[in-house]
Write a protein that holds these residues in place. Structure first.
Motif, PDB file in Angstrom:
ATOM      1  N   GLU A 194     -11.539  16.016  59.980  1.00 45.75           N
ATOM      2  CA  GLU A 194     -11.659  14.780  59.195  1.00 45.75           C
ATOM      3  C   GLU A 194     -12.606  13.771  59.831  1.00 45.75           C
ATOM      4  OE1 GLU A 194      -8.775  16.088  60.106  1.00 45.75           O
ATOM      5  OE2 GLU A 194      -7.953  16.839  58.213  1.00 45.75           O
ATOM      6  N   GLN A 195     -13.038  14.011  61.064  1.00 44.72           N
ATOM      7  CA  GLN A 195     -13.928  13.073  61.742  1.00 44.72           C
ATOM      8  C   GLN A 195     -15.402  13.385  61.502  1.00 44.72           C
ATOM      9  OE1 GLN A 195     -12.188  11.862  65.810  1.00 44.72           O
ATOM     10  NE2 GLN A 195     -11.445  13.947  65.502  1.00 44.72           N
TER      11      GLN A 195
ATOM     12  N   ILE B 182     -24.860  17.132  73.436  1.00 42.61           N
ATOM     13  CA  ILE B 182     -23.406  17.216  73.283  1.00 42.61           C
ATOM     14  C   ILE B 182     -23.092  18.458  72.466  1.00 42.61           C
ATOM     15  CG2 ILE B 182     -21.312  16.116  72.438  1.00 42.61           C
ATOM     16  CD1 ILE B 182     -22.643  13.449  72.739  1.00 42.61           C
ATOM     17  N   ASP B 183     -22.307  19.345  73.027  1.00 40.81           N
ATOM     18  CA  ASP B 183     -21.831  20.526  72.314  1.00 40.81           C
ATOM     19  C   ASP B 183     -20.402  20.291  71.840  1.00 40.81           C
ATOM     20  OD1 ASP B 183     -24.090  22.236  72.449  1.00 40.81           O
ATOM     21  OD2 ASP B 183     -23.659  22.615  74.554  1.00 40.81           O
ATOM     22  N   PHE B 184     -20.150  20.629  70.574  1.00 39.70           N
ATOM     23  CA  PHE B 184     -18.861  20.370  69.950  1.00 39.70           C
ATOM     24  C   PHE B 184     -18.086  21.659  69.686  1.00 39.70           C
ATOM     25  CE2 PHE B 184     -21.693  16.983  68.463  1.00 39.70           C
ATOM     26  CZ  PHE B 184     -20.960  15.849  68.780  1.00 39.70           C
ATOM     27  N   HIS B 185     -16.767  21.507  69.531  1.00 39.58           N
ATOM     28  CA  HIS B 185     -15.921  22.517  68.911  1.00 39.58           C
ATOM     29  C   HIS B 185     -15.861  22.155  67.425  1.00 39.58           C
ATOM     30  CE1 HIS B 185     -14.438  24.125  72.734  1.00 39.58           C
ATOM     31  NE2 HIS B 185     -14.267  22.888  73.130  1.00 39.58           N
ATOM     32  N   PRO B 186     -16.597  22.831  66.553  1.00 39.78           N
ATOM     33  CA  PRO B 186     -16.660  22.415  65.142  1.00 39.78           C
ATOM     34  C   PRO B 186     -15.300  22.289  64.474  1.00 39.78           C
ATOM     35  CG  PRO B 186     -18.329  24.058  65.587  1.00 39.78           C
ATOM     36  CD  PRO B 186     -17.469  23.984  66.816  1.00 39.78           C
TER      37      PRO B 186
ATOM     38  N   ARG C 285     -17.396  12.880  58.910  1.00 39.50           N
ATOM     39  CA  ARG C 285     -18.182  11.763  58.369  1.00 39.50           C
ATOM     40  C   ARG C 285     -18.439  10.707  59.440  1.00 39.50           C
ATOM     41  NH1 ARG C 285     -18.944   9.839  52.843  1.00 39.50           N
ATOM     42  NH2 ARG C 285     -19.919   7.776  52.980  1.00 39.50           N
ATOM     43  N   TYR C 286     -17.458  10.454  60.294  1.00 43.45           N
ATOM     44  CA  TYR C 286     -17.633   9.493  61.390  1.00 43.45           C
ATOM     45  C   TYR C 286     -18.741   9.968  62.328  1.00 43.45           C
ATOM     46  CZ  TYR C 286     -16.410   6.486  65.354  1.00 43.45           C
ATOM     47  OH  TYR C 286     -16.449   5.580  66.392  1.00 43.45           O
ATOM     48  N   LEU C 287     -18.789  11.257  62.595  1.00 44.60           N
ATOM     49  CA  LEU C 287     -19.835  11.821  63.441  1.00 44.60           C
ATOM     50  C   LEU C 287     -21.207  11.555  62.836  1.00 44.60           C
ATOM     51  CD1 LEU C 287     -20.944  13.684  65.719  1.00 44.60           C
ATOM     52  CD2 LEU C 287     -20.382  15.636  64.247  1.00 44.60           C
ATOM     53  N   MET C 288     -21.340  11.770  61.542  1.00 42.47           N
ATOM     54  CA  MET C 288     -22.620  11.607  60.869  1.00 42.47           C
ATOM     55  C   MET C 288     -22.987  10.133  60.670  1.00 42.47           C
ATOM     56  SD  MET C 288     -23.870  14.627  60.114  1.00 42.47           S
ATOM     57  CE  MET C 288     -23.224  16.283  60.372  1.00 42.47           C
ATOM     58  N   GLU C 289     -22.008   9.340  60.289  1.00 40.49           N
ATOM     59  CA  GLU C 289     -22.270   7.971  59.840  1.00 40.49           C
ATOM     60  C   GLU C 289     -22.308   6.959  60.985  1.00 40.49           C
ATOM     61  OE1 GLU C 289     -19.477   6.586  56.915  1.00 40.49           O
ATOM     62  OE2 GLU C 289     -21.104   5.700  55.755  1.00 40.49           O
ATOM     63  N   VAL C 290     -21.541   7.205  62.048  1.00 48.04           N
ATOM     64  CA  VAL C 290     -21.432   6.238  63.143  1.00 48.04           C
ATOM     65  C   VAL C 290     -21.972   6.788  64.459  1.00 48.04           C
ATOM     66  CG1 VAL C 290     -19.846   4.818  64.500  1.00 48.04           C
ATOM     67  CG2 VAL C 290     -19.432   5.160  62.054  1.00 48.04           C
TER      68      VAL C 290
END
Length: 236
Positions: free
Chosen positions: A108-109, A99-103, A111-116
């Motif tokens: 604000e998401q 999955i490639d993201f637009h950083p 932490r959600y990316l890392m944690e969930v």
């Protein structure tokens, strides 16, 4: 947050000819369907696996097209189990989720990316390695263009991802075998050494889940992680 425009979540799993891609794919989908879009596939119908006879690998794409989505591309790829040769112990033979993201669109998401999100992809895939990495740093780790000769020079010190760990990223997963190959440690021993030194480090699935920080780290901010953690894991 750094200046990098390249942020990727990549999950690598070892290819075995005894597995059926259709079963792996269905199991992946079942877990990823617990995450809402754009992070996962909840409410999105499962796509059919393409015909893959004769192909080295094949791909299923869930790339999002909406401009507001933080996802650039979302692909699941499998090695063809019908090949005659036995898979060698090399990353070229990996099944992958990429999955490639637009950083800048994560904001604000983060932490959600890392944690969930990140742990969910590990649970879905049974990988030996999973990372969220800065693409610019990754490319420079592998090698660089020699401006004098115009030739690309590979970094001779770079470590094959099946054999060890060259760089510790902000988000990492190493299975039990990779922990042994990289550090001669068990996941439990990795957790013991890094406990209290990072945001999250725990035994997870068949390995260790390591999150250095829940705050956005990109670009040069990533480079200090190796200097801090590698000596602890390698007893240097």
């Amino acid at each position: 947050m750094g200046k990098s425009k390249e942020l990727r979540l990549e999950v690598n799993r070892r290819f075995s000819k005894s597995e059926r891609p259709e079963e792996i794919y269905q199991a992946m989908y079942n877990v990823l369907a617990t995450l809402p879009p754009p992070w996962g596939l909840k409410g999105i119908p499962i796509k059919k696996i393409p015909k893959y006879d004769g192909d080295f690998s094949f791909n299923v794409s869930y790339t999002k097209q909406e401009k507001i989505s933080p996802i650039k591309s979302f692909d699941i790829s499998f090695m063809n189990r019908n090949r005659r040769d036995e898979p060698t112990d090399e990353p070229i033979n990996d099944d992958r989720i990429i999955i490639d993201f637009h950083p800048k669109k994560i904001k604000e998401q983060w932490r959600y990316l890392m944690e969930v999100v990140f742990p969910t992809y590990i649970k879905a895939s049974n990988p030996y390695l999973a990372t969220i990495f800065d693409g610019d740093i990754y490319i420079s780790d592998i090698g660089a263009l020699n401006l004098d000769t115009g030739e690309y020079q590979y970094n001779q010190d770079y470590i094959d991802i099946r054999k060890g760990i060259y760089r510790i990223w902000q988000a990492n997963y190493w299975d039990r075998e990779l922990c042994h190959r990289a550090f001669k440690l068990t996941p439990e021993e990795v957790v013991q050494r890094l406990s209290g030194k990072v945001a999250d480090c725990r035994v997870y699935e068949n390995g260790v889940l390591l999150i250095y920080s829940f705050e956005p780290l990109l670009g040069d901010e990533i480079l200090k992680i190796n200097d801090e953690l590698m000596p602890i894991l390698r007893n240097c």
